[in-house]
Design an enzyme around this catalytic site. Structure first.
Site, PDB file in Angstrom:
ATOM      1  N   HIS A   1      57.139  35.620  28.224  1.00  0.00           N
ATOM      2  CA  HIS A   1      56.193  34.722  27.548  1.00  0.00           C
ATOM      3  C   HIS A   1      56.537  34.580  26.073  1.00  0.00           C
ATOM      4  O   HIS A   1      55.791  35.043  25.212  1.00  0.00           O
ATOM      5  CB  HIS A   1      54.769  35.267  27.704  1.00  0.00           C
ATOM      6  CG  HIS A   1      54.353  35.478  29.123  1.00  0.00           C
ATOM      7  ND1 HIS A   1      54.777  36.555  29.885  1.00  0.00           N
ATOM      8  CD2 HIS A   1      53.558  34.753  29.946  1.00  0.00           C
ATOM      9  CE1 HIS A   1      54.254  36.478  31.102  1.00  0.00           C
ATOM     10  NE2 HIS A   1      53.506  35.405  31.169  1.00  0.00           N
TER      11      HIS A   1
ATOM     12  N   HIS B   1      50.882  40.036  27.622  1.00  0.00           N
ATOM     13  CA  HIS B   1      52.067  39.229  27.934  1.00  0.00           C
ATOM     14  C   HIS B   1      52.907  38.967  26.691  1.00  0.00           C
ATOM     15  O   HIS B   1      54.035  38.477  26.811  1.00  0.00           O
ATOM     16  CB  HIS B   1      51.692  37.930  28.652  1.00  0.00           C
ATOM     17  CG  HIS B   1      50.610  37.142  27.956  1.00  0.00           C
ATOM     18  ND1 HIS B   1      49.350  37.621  27.746  1.00  0.00           N
ATOM     19  CD2 HIS B   1      50.609  35.881  27.453  1.00  0.00           C
ATOM     20  CE1 HIS B   1      48.610  36.699  27.134  1.00  0.00           C
ATOM     21  NE2 HIS B   1      49.356  35.642  26.945  1.00  0.00           N
TER      22      HIS B   1
ATOM     23  N   GLY C   1      42.662  32.950  24.985  1.00  0.00           N
ATOM     24  CA  GLY C   1      42.348  32.758  26.404  1.00  0.00           C
ATOM     25  C   GLY C   1      41.492  33.881  26.945  1.00  0.00           C
ATOM     26  O   GLY C   1      40.522  33.646  27.669  1.00  0.00           O
TER      27      GLY C   1
ATOM     28  N   ASN D   1      45.748  30.457  19.676  1.00  0.00           N
ATOM     29  CA  ASN D   1      46.809  29.453  19.763  1.00  0.00           C
ATOM     30  C   ASN D   1      46.407  28.260  20.625  1.00  0.00           C
ATOM     31  O   ASN D   1      47.194  27.330  20.806  1.00  0.00           O
ATOM     32  CB  ASN D   1      48.133  30.080  20.215  1.00  0.00           C
ATOM     33  CG  ASN D   1      48.087  30.611  21.631  1.00  0.00           C
ATOM     34  OD1 ASN D   1      47.359  30.109  22.479  1.00  0.00           O
ATOM     35  ND2 ASN D   1      48.885  31.634  21.906  1.00  0.00           N
TER      36      ASN D   1
ATOM     37  N   SER E   1      19.696  58.933  36.546  1.00  0.00           N
ATOM     38  CA  SER E   1      19.974  58.853  37.984  1.00  0.00           C
ATOM     39  C   SER E   1      21.281  59.560  38.344  1.00  0.00           C
ATOM     40  O   SER E   1      21.373  60.225  39.369  1.00  0.00           O
ATOM     41  CB  SER E   1      20.076  57.394  38.443  1.00  0.00           C
ATOM     42  OG  SER E   1      18.826  56.760  38.403  1.00  0.00           O
TER      43      SER E   1
ATOM     44  N   GLU F   1      29.645  48.154  32.728  1.00  0.00           N
ATOM     45  CA  GLU F   1      30.534  49.111  33.382  1.00  0.00           C
ATOM     46  C   GLU F   1      32.003  48.882  33.024  1.00  0.00           C
ATOM     47  O   GLU F   1      32.792  49.833  32.971  1.00  0.00           O
ATOM     48  CB  GLU F   1      30.347  49.039  34.907  1.00  0.00           C
ATOM     49  CG  GLU F   1      28.950  49.427  35.394  1.00  0.00           C
ATOM     50  CD  GLU F   1      27.895  48.341  35.213  1.00  0.00           C
ATOM     51  OE1 GLU F   1      28.262  47.194  34.851  1.00  0.00           O
ATOM     52  OE2 GLU F   1      26.699  48.634  35.408  1.00  0.00           O
TER      53      GLU F   1
ATOM     54  N   PHE G   1      28.156  50.182  41.470  1.00  0.00           N
ATOM     55  CA  PHE G   1      28.401  49.465  40.218  1.00  0.00           C
ATOM     56  C   PHE G   1      29.749  49.823  39.596  1.00  0.00           C
ATOM     57  O   PHE G   1      30.216  49.131  38.678  1.00  0.00           O
ATOM     58  CB  PHE G   1      27.254  49.672  39.235  1.00  0.00           C
ATOM     59  CG  PHE G   1      25.924  49.233  39.783  1.00  0.00           C
ATOM     60  CD1 PHE G   1      25.825  48.064  40.533  1.00  0.00           C
ATOM     61  CD2 PHE G   1      24.785  49.988  39.598  1.00  0.00           C
ATOM     62  CE1 PHE G   1      24.614  47.654  41.071  1.00  0.00           C
ATOM     63  CE2 PHE G   1      23.567  49.591  40.133  1.00  0.00           C
ATOM     64  CZ  PHE G   1      23.473  48.421  40.869  1.00  0.00           C
TER      65      PHE G   1
ATOM     66  N   HIS H   1      24.546  57.704  44.256  1.00  0.00           N
ATOM     67  CA  HIS H   1      23.807  56.788  45.138  1.00  0.00           C
ATOM     68  C   HIS H   1      24.729  56.096  46.144  1.00  0.00           C
ATOM     69  O   HIS H   1      24.643  54.893  46.362  1.00  0.00           O
ATOM     70  CB  HIS H   1      23.046  55.738  44.313  1.00  0.00           C
ATOM     71  CG  HIS H   1      21.929  56.327  43.512  1.00  0.00           C
ATOM     72  ND1 HIS H   1      22.151  57.186  42.456  1.00  0.00           N
ATOM     73  CD2 HIS H   1      20.581  56.212  43.617  1.00  0.00           C
ATOM     74  CE1 HIS H   1      20.998  57.568  41.950  1.00  0.00           C
ATOM     75  NE2 HIS H   1      20.025  57.005  42.629  1.00  0.00           N
TER      76      HIS H   1
ATOM     77  N   ASP I   1      15.916  50.938  48.185  1.00  0.00           N
ATOM     78  CA  ASP I   1      16.375  49.995  47.157  1.00  0.00           C
ATOM     79  C   ASP I   1      17.230  48.868  47.744  1.00  0.00           C
ATOM     80  O   ASP I   1      17.406  47.824  47.115  1.00  0.00           O
ATOM     81  CB  ASP I   1      17.138  50.723  46.051  1.00  0.00           C
ATOM     82  CG  ASP I   1      16.203  51.215  44.944  1.00  0.00           C
ATOM     83  OD1 ASP I   1      15.040  50.780  44.916  1.00  0.00           O
ATOM     84  OD2 ASP I   1      16.647  52.024  44.120  1.00  0.00           O
TER      85      ASP I   1
END
Lengths: 629, 629
Positions: free
Chosen positions: A39, A79, A158, A187, A352, A373, A398, A422, A430
């Site tokens: 690139h 890149h 990007g 760019n 939790s 996360e 998650f 969990h 849940d």
């Protein structure tokens, strides 16, 4: 006689940076054309920014780029690797002749950077992760190491579309990381078309500012402006003002070569060999040719996380009801007491996952990552890159949010540890959105990962400790409901390994389970025993690596009859791990059942769901009887 | 006699909305206490907002909540499900008595909403996805259906930390989705502690504004303000101004009950039975009791995507070099010509995935998603919820960025189709960050998914068509390099199914492969044949579902000797799928080898890498010989 005007020191400095940038452009063009891929145009847009960073701003000794006090550079727009390598070589980290090996099979100078290269802390190339990794490193330098190291992250425009970037921006401001600088190379050209905002640098600047950053927009090809912007971090108004610094630079993709500059259709394309002289001619005189250098400068990576003394056994008693997730939290606090390198990050579920036990014991080594996360995982990678042993935790389901970040953590050779709580349908009411049912598949498919799945408080404690010592990506899968303690505190849990909880010479079927289903298997064992069917019950706490040889012995001993049972979907889980291991170990499986969750679960009590989704004691008993009929 | 002041129409409206909100609070408290779990306090913070939405703003017929012209509501903060159900019931979509079944095994009223419930278009509960789903639906209503339907998304402040939200915000503004309203319930309390910004509504408002939204901050318990803010979407200044609308509402978690309001430690906890009367007393008189209603009001979901006529065979010729990724793009355009419901979204790699063929043929049905895979997948779910058949594409490795979103798409029972290009080490020089090596594990572990892996242009075309007809989540895995066409255009590719490309009655080993490794298997077949070893070569293009029964027959015919070979990590891939299927089918595997990528790959040519990572013809040949020795 009139005095001839002498260039000022500043003019000379700018001229020398301009010359370095010219060399970086030349290197980037030549190496990618030679490699036949890469690139170059994205290197050309950022060459002036990188020149100032490497040859003016950053404090590092090129002979010891990884010294503890060296400033760090994260190339989030991975890149642009040829530009990074050019800057490192021109700075003297390795000979410029080494650049000729770009993208070759034998070279550490890969298509996108990895920590095989000195001075590189994390693999990049999956866009939008570098700022989070940099934030993790800055957090370490500021809050743990307190050593004044600054972290510089170069992003492409990007990748600013990636939400991960904005998670990082919020996190860095929240933690007051004024030792972190983000430079955005705007760019305006993505891979396939103009970016969403083209050259609107102001929108990026405002977004950083809104997130709590000190943000300026500049012309990214104006050396004086770049120097001024980077120097600003050391100005009285900015130094230690608690705000991270963002520099949004308007640039041209392919800058410096007229037929590349701001032209569509050049992304990821080297200049054809025949056009290279024309491109180089525009960049001025070539430097003297250098000998290709075929030596590898690869950094030795890996090695275990920080060592720490043996812990005393956990104080659980047989039969005590303990949730493995709670034992995980207690184990973190226990380890932290003797291992100052242990740190933890959580995603607003510390009460939790029980990460909160670490916070209560060592608040300075716990970081609230809020509900983000992706950033949490990358911050962990950054902390690990600084020599810490980070445990990041959230619900198992998650962690899938950060699947790509965990994938990249492995390519970074990170010692990141993850805990997913969990897991499975056993969470109950849940409902499916909160159930981790694909986490084993995700974490097993990470190269070199260790995947551990405790069934009781003692094994949860000991396996957490094992992960804290093991290199590479580690995963601990914990369960919501409490389960009875099965093991004495002195029990050892080697990795790989498994435990045989029920056995007799007459065993006719092996039931292989882990976690909540191990307790179902024990119930099934009793039910079967009442019907004079003897089963061997195996706790496969080390799902990966799997002790295939010993497992083969056990399965042979039960006549090749096997039942696997797991609170996970069938694909990529414990059952597939077992059957593949047996097949390649040459074990003849005479008859087998794979009990796993199928279909989309729903709300209900844990007991209802274990039964409705086919993984309760009743189903194990029925499977054993059908295997033997 | 002085006139008694009469309440104005506005006063009466506000009073009636206030009364509805009071009922929603009462319902939310009672149902969660009865269920023994749930999140009542997050319902209480949003009750006033939802009351105005359901009883003033949204246009829908409660007897036909899913009518094509009905406004849509997406509860991004899915844990407020009891509030949603209360609003639906109080609006007359089903009897209030049904609420008593909340979270029960037999009820569609799950802990978090799913499309089993009428009026719900997508499952929520993994936070930060609802705005993207809503954006997809708004995109459909505005750009494809052009029917004036408005989409309302209710978000929590905790989930604003998820980057996915900001991907959605940018996307919605870019596409001018002025039929989309986001309402943020800023109650300042996360699960485990205060959110990052607590009650700073201004920071959220500025972020939306910076992203190009019309954004206001209000008091979320001031009915007049809520009405005014929602009405604003229809004002001359805002209607069709091309800006989505954000309403950032300052609220109190637990509002209305003094011992819950703005109190820590109540997240995800129902009011204990004994305290419930005290809580309800603060909310005023109870409505008359209703009979529990045990009927299910579950919406019938599923069914195939839009039907379309049979396509003529693709015009590839045997031996022609065609990349499967390019055949995918051509197939999209072919299908789109006869199926007006086919749409595509890409993540700035349309010239690599070849989604660009669809854009060229039908620009109005192609959407550039930029580099934001999470949003791309959720937008796909939104488009599918409106009856379209969306194909979303990026590099296979970058689909892992949206693993959680794909997981939730399955729980949404979405007919989303995914294409992952550039799978495996065969991409070559770009290096491991760009190689999809865990995508089969990820996509196989999605309930009900179809995972197809073509080896040539014809199968890529036909399998793309198959996916466009199949219900559920579908995945097509494509390869970067060109491969020779193996099949005639008339060949059929049933799902499940596989093709036998080489066979004889003397076959002594079955080589099972797909994609690039199938071509290596064919080379190995020739090498082995030269040494008088005959192998059966199987193209397992349907990795999931797998035709276990027929596969068992083939493996038995080769004496139970099997080699699997895949350009993927060993875990969760083709090999594990095969060995698990054989084990549970009762096939005796006499000897087996699983060839797959192990360790972390690096840059090199495709040929170097296939060989270095153990999946080239040479390795297959060696494995066959070792199996037979």
């Amino acid at each position: 006689m009139a005095a001839i005007p002498q260039p000022s020191a500043t003019d000379r400095m700018l001229e020398s940076l301009r010359e370095k940038a010219r060399l970086l452009r030349i290197d980037s063009l030549i190496t990618t054309t030679r490699a036949g891929s890469g690139h170059p145009t994205t290197c050309l847009s950022a060459a002036d920014l990188v020149s100032v960073l490497f040859f003016h701003t950053m404090r590092f000794d090129p002979r010891h780029p990884d010294a503890p006090g060296a400033d760090r550079f994260v190339l989030s727009k991975g890149h642009a690797a040829p530009l990074l390598y050019a800057a490192q070589a021109e700075a003297g980290m390795y000979p410029v002749g080494r650049l000729a090996t770009l993208r070759q099979f034998s070279s550490e100078l890969e298509g996108h950077p990895t920590p095989r290269v000195p001075g590189v802390d994390a693999a990049t190339g999956s866009l939008g992760q570098g700022l989070s990794v940099g934030a993790g490193m800055a957090l370490s330098a500021k809050r743990l190491e307190k050593n004044g190291v600054r972290i510089y992250v170069l992003l492409g425009d990007g990748e600013m579309a990636e939400g991960n970037v904005w998670e990082a921006a919020a996190f860095a401001a929240h933690y007051g990381l004024d030792n972190l600088t983000a430079i955005v190379d705007v760019n305006a050209l993505g891979q396939s078309e103009r970016t969403m905002y083209a050259h609107d640098v102001e929108i990026y600047r405002r977004r950083f500012e809104t997130a709590g950053w000190d943000a300026v927009a500049i012309d990214g090809h104006d050396f004086a402006a770049i120097v001024r912007a980077l120097d600003r971090a050391f100005s009285p108004e900015l130094a230690a003002n608690g705000r991270p610094q963002a520099i949004v630079a308007r640039t041209e993709k392919g800058h410096g070569v007229s037929f590349l500059a701001d032209k569509d259709g050049w992304h990821g394309k080297p200049v054809p060999k025949d056009d290279l002289p024309r491109a180089l001619a525009e960049l001025g005189p070539l430097p003297p040719p250098v000998e290709p250098d075929s030596r590898s400068y690869a950094r030795s990576i890996g090695g275990p996380p920080a060592a720490f003394p043996q812990l005393p056994p956990p104080e659980y008693v047989l039969g005590q009801q303990v949730a493995t997730r709670e034992a995980y939290g207690r184990a973190l606090a226990r380890i932290a007491a003797v291992n100052p390198r242990l740190v933890a990050v959580d995603a607003d579920v510390k009460n939790s996952t029980f990460s909160e036990y670490l916070e209560k014991a060592h608040a300075e080594r716990f970081f609230q990552g809020y509900i983000a996360e992706q950033n949490m995982v990358c911050v962990g990678v950054g902390l690990a890159a600084r020599g810490y042993t980070p445990f990041v935790a959230t619900f198992a389901c998650f962690l899938t949010r950060a699947c790509d970040q965990v994938r990249m953590a492995a390519i970074s050779r990170s010692h990141l540890k993850l805990c997913g709580s969990h897991c499975g349908v056993s969470i109950g009411e849940d409902g499916p959105s909160q159930m981790g049912l694909e986490d084993l598949a995700m974490l097993r498919a990470i190269p070199g990962s260790t995947v551990l799945y405790p069934s009781d408080g003692v094994s949860a404690d000991r396996l957490t400790e094992a992960l804290a010592r093991l290199p590479g990506i580690g995963y601990l899968r914990t369960t919501r409901p409490k389960t009875p303690v099965l093991y004495g505190g002195d029990e050892k849990f080697p990795v790989p390994g498994f435990k045989i909880l029920r056995q007799s010479p007459q065993d006719r079927v092996a039931v292989i389970a882990a976690g909540i289903t191990l307790h179902e298997a024990l119930k099934a064992h009793a039910e079967l025993a009442a019907q004079a069917i003897v089963a061997r019950v195996i706790d496969l706490y080390s799902v990966k690596p799997i002790d295939a040889a010993r497992l083969a012995t056990e399965v042979r001993a039960t006549g090749g009859r096997v039942i696997t049972v797991e609170d996970h979907f069938a694909e990529g889980g414990l059952g597939e791990a077992v059957f593949a291991a047996l097949a390649v170990s040459g074990v003849t499986v005479a008859a087998a059942r794979r009990l796993a969750v199928s279909g989309i679960p729903h709300s209900g009590t844990p007991e209802e769901l274990l039964d409705a989704f086919g993984i309760s004691a009743r189903h194990i008993t029925a499977a054993a009887k059908s295997l033997l009929s």
